[in-house]
Design a protein around this motif. Structure first.
Motif, short mmCIF file in Angstrom:
data_model
loop_
_atom_site.label_atom_id
_atom_site.label_comp_id
_atom_site.label_asym_id
_atom_site.label_seq_id
_atom_site.Cartn_x
_atom_site.Cartn_y
_atom_site.Cartn_z
N SER A 144 -21.37 32.92 -13.34
CA SER A 144 -20.29 32.25 -12.12
C SER A 144 -19.71 31.53 -12.68
O SER A 144 -19.57 31.32 -13.42
CB SER A 144 -21.52 31.26 -11.85
N GLY A 145 -18.76 31.38 -11.76
CA GLY A 145 -17.56 31.04 -12.03
C GLY A 145 -16.59 31.75 -11.41
O GLY A 145 -16.57 32.34 -10.00
N ILE A 146 -15.29 30.91 -11.70
CA ILE A 146 -13.41 31.52 -10.80
C ILE A 146 -12.64 32.14 -11.90
O ILE A 146 -13.28 32.79 -13.03
CB ILE A 146 -12.48 29.99 -10.86
N TYR A 147 -12.56 33.67 -11.16
CA TYR A 147 -12.44 34.05 -11.37
C TYR A 147 -10.55 35.69 -11.00
O TYR A 147 -10.51 33.93 -9.71
CB TYR A 147 -12.25 35.87 -11.22
N PHE A 148 -9.49 35.73 -11.31
CA PHE A 148 -8.53 35.25 -10.96
C PHE A 148 -8.29 37.23 -10.38
O PHE A 148 -8.75 38.51 -11.12
CB PHE A 148 -6.62 35.28 -11.25
N ALA A 149 -8.05 37.63 -8.54
CA ALA A 149 -7.94 38.82 -8.50
C ALA A 149 -6.08 38.86 -8.76
O ALA A 149 -5.65 38.32 -8.01
CB ALA A 149 -8.42 38.66 -7.44
N HIS A 150 -6.17 39.35 -9.63
CA HIS A 150 -4.27 39.99 -9.27
C HIS A 150 -3.97 41.42 -8.60
O HIS A 150 -4.79 42.04 -9.22
CB HIS A 150 -3.84 40.59 -10.88
N ILE A 151 -3.41 41.43 -7.74
CA ILE A 151 -3.56 42.45 -6.93
C ILE A 151 -1.94 43.04 -7.34
O ILE A 151 -0.73 42.04 -6.99
CB ILE A 151 -3.12 41.96 -5.29
N LEU A 154 -11.27 33.56 -16.33
CA LEU A 154 -10.16 32.31 -16.80
C LEU A 154 -9.69 32.07 -18.21
O LEU A 154 -8.75 31.78 -18.13
CB LEU A 154 -10.81 31.25 -16.50
N ASN A 155 -10.39 33.68 -18.75
CA ASN A 155 -9.95 33.24 -20.11
C ASN A 155 -8.74 34.79 -20.51
O ASN A 155 -8.18 34.22 -21.66
CB ASN A 155 -10.93 33.08 -21.16
N GLY A 156 -8.54 35.17 -19.13
CA GLY A 156 -7.28 36.17 -19.19
C GLY A 156 -7.66 37.11 -19.75
O GLY A 156 -7.62 38.84 -20.11
#
Length: 98
Positions: free
Chosen positions: A76-83, A45-47
């Motif tokens: 554990s937590g939220i992540y971003f998958a950048h495709i 989340l913090n990039g």
């Protein structure tokens, strides 16, 4: 037998299971419906870049085992998958739960 084939675009890209538990779901989190040779970067989340995965087999799919580039399980937590593939980009939200 099901055969994976690359997608024509990233409109239907998805990740499952989400939330993903790397301890109890040993098969990993599958990110599919990708274009051939796509690169997937997992960010916190913090990039912060957590892991980079590539569809080197040209099948339109990658599997993330829930570990960072050092081989340590992520928190554990939220992540971003950048495709990213051939200039086409999409970001999807994924969750890790332990």
């Amino acid at each position: 037998i099901l055969q994976s084939v690359p997608a024509a675009n990233l409109d239907s890209a998805r990740a499952y299971p989400s939330p993903f538990n790397p301890v109890t779901q040993a098969g990993g989190m599958t990110i599919e419906n990708l274009q051939a040779n796509a690169v997937v970067k997992i960010f916190s989340l913090n990039g912060e870049l957590v892991r980079e995965l590539a569809d080197t087999g040209g099948i339109g799919r990658v599997v993330w085992n829930g570990r960072n580039t050092n081989g340590v399980y992520v928190a554990s937590g939220i992540y971003f998958a950048h495709i990213n593939c051939a200039g086409t980009k999409k970001t999807i939200k994924v969750a890790v739960e332990k």
